[in-house]
Each structure stands twice: as structure tokens, then as C-alpha cells.
Design an enzyme around this catalytic site. Structure first.
Site, short mmCIF file in Angstrom:
data_model
loop_
_atom_site.label_atom_id
_atom_site.label_comp_id
_atom_site.label_asym_id
_atom_site.label_seq_id
_atom_site.Cartn_x
_atom_site.Cartn_y
_atom_site.Cartn_z
N ASP A 534 0.84 -1.20 0.00
CA ASP A 534 0.00 0.00 0.00
C ASP A 534 0.87 1.25 0.00
O ASP A 534 2.08 1.18 0.22
CB ASP A 534 -0.97 -0.03 1.19
CG ASP A 534 -0.24 -0.13 2.52
OD1 ASP A 534 0.50 0.81 2.86
OD2 ASP A 534 -0.40 -1.15 3.22
N GLU A 614 22.34 -22.67 -18.05
CA GLU A 614 21.43 -21.73 -17.36
C GLU A 614 22.21 -20.75 -16.49
O GLU A 614 21.79 -19.61 -16.34
CB GLU A 614 20.38 -22.51 -16.55
CG GLU A 614 19.37 -23.22 -17.44
CD GLU A 614 18.04 -23.51 -16.77
OE1 GLU A 614 17.98 -23.52 -15.53
OE2 GLU A 614 17.05 -23.73 -17.50
#
Ligand code: GLA
Length: 729
Positions: A534, A614
Site C-alpha cells: 500500500d 542456465e
């Protein structure tokens, strides 16, 4: 001057660059709201209709005039007792328990700069960037004063609001409600968007037409919650990403809240947003005052994108503070999904070493480093370092990691306690437990009573001893349950509403103290992922862990919903393993990387376990993100698809303010045989300019990219991705 007072017309007008808000002091001192919309000059009250409305009462001092009614006129701050039968913003009971008040205009002041709210988050600005309007309302019988504060940031089309309520009399009053903002608009052809969700699927937009039944939104969980974000949108039916009026209203508050949006019987829509008023009952002793959390409103006539971009600018420049506001955030590795609580110092060092080797900039040690914390059931509250588990002191571990050239961060959850902890055994009354009632447990933990200063003091000094003492660079501040069984032993603070309000102030105080003691500290907010995402938290924590869900395909939806109010640089986003730990979904590393780059970017896995190819891809991703980091921190964000309804592909874009650089990303999702063509049209570019894709050297005009678009090639198998890093030639 953005704020104008017209003494003749008795209007107070707030102008921003492109919008206008106006109120008017009517006869009898009733403060009506006359306009909020695209910029307009003059007295807008000509549109108000004074009609004799049956069953809409009239203020006593209107005499026999039956055309004046607070029930039928748009109100600036409607109160319970004024004759307005709609849901109101404000209510109070007197010492006898009688509810009813009558707030009337008593004066106003226009002040330079933007007001601030001591101990609470609030939008801030330099004096040249902002102005404040303070309107005083008074109820004579109750000796009650309400100051409505408006902060105006004209360049961002942003208006903030709050109400400061003071008991000026000699008797105790009880506040039933004190909302932060009320927006009355005389039209109902509008839609509302709320952002609902749950743990691991936060902030999902839901758009519905405004109707006569009110839509109630809010949280009763003590936090802003995964379930409904304290941000909502009111927009025209026809508003799209690119056009139409859209109003975003958010609360700088991290506790329970409530809001409502609905049409009245006479053709007006009322939006209210503020503190949760169920069981609020905030006792206001003589001389005492209550400050409502700040609400922020941004209005755009350029659709939802315009609204979001203005909100993002306000968040980035006027809510987020401190040295990290404008700084590129470190690319981090977090050990949570790699080890959970099962680690040793050596294991952590091996994760850190590999991460450093591949280019990561910060190592974060998550839950499990303190007390007897080896599972959910033990140790929360005991903020002493578990040196046996680490095999060294925290200072030594921090030094080893920092000596590698990495920053070092730690996880904390200061508001919590396990019943199986030394802290709980020492201070059982510090936890929220109602005497005689077995408490509701959640993750086997209870809440500490942060409304009490001595509790905050004690937890702060225990945690800060580790942070300051070990030179910690970053904190992940977590909060893993909803509030329940609110009961405090503090005398005179028994109303649950007051305790919960003070609880949130205690959390803010805790974070402010950490920042004061460690000015360079970067705090990342977290609450089981995005349960406290928020505007209030962003005042203390420049970034927030968006969701515990790290599946990139699920993240597309979560980050999409989050983007309506919050900027990319506030969204914690990490690459984790495949198959995903929670959903089991298999996705290529390239997709996980690109989705995390629409956030603060980091990793949450043991990089040692990746195959060599990777590992090299990770190294390349980090180089790529370093090249994009400034753009993602400062650029304008565009949603190019609706990630909830467009199932075949999701796409978004970030464009630098000068339009010289952009990142366009698409990710394919569902795959079908004989697929339709999937064009993705860019936005925000200079149509005349030629843009070159950095990776391939391909080039297009801005116009071609925006009007013809790029075409997602026909593909087999799910989840392919492409990032275009476009540079103006
Ligand atoms: C919460 C957080 C996770 C992790 C765990 C640790 O769920 O959201 O990222 O920190 O707590 O207990």
C-alpha cells in the site's frame, strides 16, 4: 496559484495542471461539493439543483425552504446527523452515547507547501511544488472541530486529503467514523474497479458499473490485506487505457480500511475511502485529536494509463523517500525458496559465492536465523542470532558476504511472536490475547501489541542491535498473519478501533526508527508476499515483495493488477526454480527473467544447482537488467494487453520520459493449433523517430511500432518471450 478563494461566490477552487476540484460554502455554512473533473474556470455551482425532495430533510436554519437538503446536494465531507441519509464520511457520539452532529464551515486558510502528518505517511513536496488548503468545520453543540486538509501537487494532477478532528470541549466524545475522502459526483454513468485477491494472487482488477447498491470495499484484518487493496478507480463506462476520465483514489494507510462506491437516488455517485469504521469507536478525550490517514486522488482524462503514470510519478517522487528513492536497487538473491529454514552458514556462503560470480549484488538471508527458529512453530520474537546454526556470528557472516563484494540483507518479522518463544514466556501480556478466550492462531503465531510504546521500544532495540551491530544493508520486513483478538492492557485504550489505529502507528514508528538509526538501510516491505502492498508502506519501504507466488505466468496477472497504482520499481520480483515450487508449472528461464525484470529483479533459488548453460543465461540476464535498470526505475509504464482476459499473450512496455529508450516485452501463454495472428502495438513512442532493437539491430519507426505493432511469431509450446530494448537512432 492552484488554490483560489472567491469571496463573492464563496467558492474554494483547487486547480491542478489538468483538473479542477471545487467546493462552495452555501447558506447556513453547509459545505457543498460543486465539481471534480477536467480543468474548468468559474463558479461550477450553477449545475446544482435545489428541489423540494420528499423525505430529504432540511437543515433547521433553512426555515421553510424545502429545497436545501444535505441528502440531495453533493457534499464535501458529509456527516451523520446533517440530514444526509446516504453513507457518510463522519460520525460521532457525545458523552451520553447520542449520535448526531452538524458540521458547518467556520473558515479556511491557504498555506504554502504541502502539509505533513507527524508519525504518519503523507505525500511530501517542496514548497514550490505544492500548496495546502485547510478548511475548518465546526459543530458548536459538541465543541468539535474538523480540519479538512487538501494538499495540491498541480504538476501531477494530484490532490491529497485528510481530516484532523479535535475535541475542543470538556466531555469525552467517541468517533464512529472519520473517512479520509469523499467524492460526490453528479453522474452515475461510471464504472468502479477494485483490486481484490488472496494470498499468492493479489490485486486482481474487477470492473463493474456503479449501481444503486453500494459496493463496499475494505479490510478488517488489521493490515491493508491481500484480499482488497486500499486503492480503487472510478472511471467513465467508456474509459480505456488510452482515453476517458479515470480517477484513482488510494490510501496511505497499512491497516484496516473501508470504502464504498454507489449511486444515490438523485443521480449522483458517492465514493468514500478511509479508516475501517466497524468497531472503530475512537474515544476522543477533551483536547485530544485524531488524524485520519491521508487519501490520494489522481484524475486523468487520458484513460487508465494516464492515471497510472501520474500515480507512479507521485509514488516515486513524493512518497518514497531517502537515498533509495532515486537509486538503482540492488539485484538480490534470497535464500527462502532455495533452503527455507534449513540452512547452515556454509550453505548460505555457497549460494552467495555463486550468485556473486554470476553478477548478483546482494545476498538476503530470509527466515530462520534467530532463536530456535527452524520451523513455523518456534522462535518468533527471539531476535538473538542462532550462531550454532550459522557456525559463526552474524557479524562474521555479514563480513564474509560483504567481503565478496555483495551487500547483505536480513529478514525480520517484528510484529510477531510464537507462543513457544522466550519473549512470550517473559511477556505474555505483550501479545493480543483476550483474557479467557483462546486466541485464533495463524501460522502458529500471535501479534505483538504494537500500540504499546514499550513493546515497540523493546523489539526495536533487539532488532536494531543486529542491524546496526552487523552493518546490515537491507531488511525484508515481513508480517505473516491477519490481526485478531485485539486486546490491550493499556488503560484507557480499550476501544479496538483505537488500538488498531495505534498499532499501525507503532509499525510506522518502528520503521522510522530503523531508518533514523541506519540512514542507508533499504527496507523491502512484505506480508506473506503482497498482503501489505500500500501507499503507506511505500513511505518507509521503497519496494515491497509483490507476492509469494513466483510462478511467472501467475505473476503476469499479479504485476498487471499492481501496476494500476504502483510503479514497477516498487514491485519485488524474483526468478525462482522451474517447476515452480507452488504451482509445479514449468517455464523457461528466459520467461522467468523477463517477468522479474518488470520489478526490482532478483533470484530466489540456489544458483549452484542450475545446469551450466542456465548459469550463463543468468549471467546474461543480469547484464541485460543492469542496462535496463534506470529505465525501469524512471520510465512510463504502459499495459499493452489485459493480463486477466487476454489469455494468449501478455505484453507491457516501459518508455523513458524523453522517449529515447523503451523496453517492450511480450510473453506467450496459451497455445492453440492454427493460431490467430497476435500483434502487439507499442505506445508512448515518438512516431517520427526510428528505434533500433539493441539485441538484433532490427529497426522500425515509432509510428510503425505503435500503429502496425510487432507480431508475435507463430510458435509451438507454451511460454515464449521476447524483450525489445528499443533505442532511438
Ligand atoms: C513470508 C514471505 C516469504 C518468506 C516467508 C518466511 O511468507 O512472504 O517470502 O519470507 O514468509 O517465513
Amino acid at each position: 496559484m492552484p488554490i483560489l478563494y472567491d469571496a463573492g461566490a464563496q467558492t474554494l477552487t483547487i486547480h491542478t495542471l489538468r483538473t479542477t476540484w471545487q467546493m462552495k460554502v452555501m447558506h447556513h455554512g453547509i459545505l457543498v461539493h460543486t465539481y471534480y473533473g477536467p480543468r474548468c474556470e468559474g463558479d461550477m455551482s450553477y449545475a446544482l439543483q435545489y428541489l423540494d425532495r420528499g423525505f430529504s430533510g432540511n437543515p433547521f436554519d433553512a426555515g421553510m425552504d424545502r429545497t436545501v437538503s444535505c441528502d440531495a446536494l453533493p457534499q464535501e465531507y458529509p456527516c451523520e446527523g446533517s440530514g444526509d441519509y446516504r453513507r457518510t464520511a463522519f460520525g460521532v457520539r457525545d458523552a451520553q452515547g447520542v449520535s448526531g452532529c452538524d458540521l458547518r464551515y467556520a473558515g479556511h486558510r491557504i498555506l504554502p507547501g504541502k502539509y505533513s502528518l507527524p508519525g504518519m505517511p503523507a505525500v511530501y513536496a517542496d514548497d514550490e511544488e505544492a500548496q495546502t488548503l485547510e478548511v475548518t468545520l465546526r459543530d458548536e453543540r459538541l465543541s468539535l472541530e474538523v480540519k479538512l486538509l487538501y494538499g495540491v501537487l498541480p504538476a501531477h494532477d494530484c490532490i491529497t486529503r485528510t481530516a484532523v478532528v479535535t475535541n475542543r470541549g470538556g466531555a469525552v466524545l467517541t468517533l464512529e467514523n472519520a473517512a479520509s475522502t469523499c467524492v460526490d459526483v453528479v453522474r452515475t454513468d461510471l464504472d468502479r474497479i477494485v483490486f481484490h485477491g488472496k494470498h499468492t494472487m493479489e490485486r486482481q482488477p474487477e470492473r463493474t458499473p456503479v449501481s444503486h447498491g453500494e459496493l463496499l470495499l475494505g479490510s478488517r484484518r488489521g493490515t491493508s490485506s491481500h484480499h482488497m487493496n486500499p486503492f480503487t478507480v472510478l472511471c467513465e463506462h467508456e474509459a480505456t487505457e488510452q482515453s476517458g476520465l479515470a480517477l484513482g483514489v488510494g490510501l496511505l494507510w497499512s491497516g484496516s480500511f473501508s470504502g464504498s462506491i454507489g449511486a444515490d437516488t438523485y443521480g449522483a455517485t458517492r465514493l468514500l475511502l478511509g479508516i475501517q469504521n466497524e468497531r472503530f469507536n475512537y474515544e476522543l478525550r477533551p483536547g485530544e485529536c485524531f488524524t485520519a490517514p491521508e487519501a490520494l486522488m489522481v484524475l486523468s482524462a487520458e484513460g487508465l494509463t494516464g492515471m497510472s503514470q501520474r500515480l507512479h510519478d507521485v509514488v516515486r517522487k513524493h512518497i518514497v523517500r531517502g537515498p533509495w528513492r532515486d537509486a538503482e536497487r540492488p539485484i538480490l538473491i534470497n535464500n527462502w525458496e532455495a533452503t527455507y529454514m534449513n540452512f547452515t552458514g556454509e550453505k548460505l556462503l555457497s549460494i552467495a559465492r555463486r550468485a556473486k560470480e554470476l553478477g548478483v549484488e546482494m545476498m538476503v538471508l530470509d527466515d530462520g536465523w534467530f532463536g530456535r527458529r527452524n520451523d513455523d512453530h518456534d522462535g518468533l520474537g527471539d531476535w538473538t542470532v542462532n550462531e550454532a546454526k550459522l557456525g559463526c556470528s552474524m557479524k562474521e557472516l555479514a563480513k564474509k558476504i560483504q567481503d565478496m563484494g555483495l551487500r547483505f540483507g536480513l529478514w525480520i518479522e517484528p510484529e510477531m511472536v510464537n507462543m513457544a518463544s522466550d519473549l512470550y514466556r517473559e511477556h505474555p501480556d505483550w501479545a493480543y490475547v483476550i483474557p479467557g478466550k483462546p486466541p485464533v492462531r495463524s501460522r502458529d503465531q500471535l501479534l505483538l501489541d504494537f500500540s504499546r510504546e514499550e513493546v515497540v521500544d523493546s523489539i526495536y532495540s533487539r532488532i536494531n542491535a543486529v542491524i546496526s551491530g552487523c552493518g546490515i544493508d537491507y531488511i525484508k520486513m515481513d508480517m505473516n498473519r491477519s490481526v485478531h483478538d485485539v486486546y490491550t492492557v493499556t488503560r484507557g485504550l480499550q476501544s479496538q478501533g483505537k488500538v488498531l489505529y495505534r498499532y499501525v502507528l507503532g509499525v510506522y514508528d518502528f520503521m522510522q526508527r530503523l531508518l533514523d538509526a541506519n540512514p542507508e538501510l533499504l527496507i523491502e516491505g512484505c506480508s506473506g508476499g503482497g498482503g501489505r502492498f500500500d501507499l503507506g508502506m511505500l513511505y518507509y519501504t521503497p519496494q515491497i515483495w509483490t507476492s509469494d507466488n513466483t510462478d511467472p505466468i501467475e505473476r503476469l496477472r499479479i504485476q498487471y493488477g499492481t501496476s494500476f497504482c504502483y510503479p514497477v520499481c516498487a514491485m519485488g520480483a524474483h526468478v525462482s526454480v522451474s517447476p515452480n515450487e507452488a504451482t509445479g508449472r514449468v517455464t523457461p528461464l528466459s520467461v522467468r527473467g523477463a517477468v522479474a525484470m518488470a520489478g526490482t529483479f532478483g533470484y530466489e533459488l540456489d544458483l549452484n544447482l542450475l545446469p551450466d548453460a542456465e548459469k550463463e543465461e543468468v549471467r546474461r540476464q543480469i547484464v541485460t537488467f543492469r542496462g535496463l535498470r534506470r529505465l525501469t526505475l524512471e520510465g512510463d509504464y504502459y499495459r499493452l494487453t489485459d493480463c486477466v482476459t487476454d489469455r494468449d499473450a501478455s505484453a507491457w512496455m516501459i518508455v523513458s520520459k524523453d522517449r529515447s529508450e523503451a523496453l517492450l516485452t511480450w510473453v506467450t501463454r496459451d497455445v492453440h493449433d492454427n493460431m490467430a495472428v497476435l500483434p502487439i502495438r507499442a505506445r508512448g513512442l515518438d512516431p517520427e523517430a526510428v528505434y533500433e532493437d539493441e539485441a538484433t539491430g532490427e529497426s522500425w519507426t515509432g509510428a510503425a511500432l505503435m500503429y502496425q505493432g510487432v507480431i508475435i511469431p507463430r510458435h509451438r509450446g507454451e511460454y515464449s518471450v521476447r524483450q525489445y530494448h528499443l533505442l532511438r537512432r
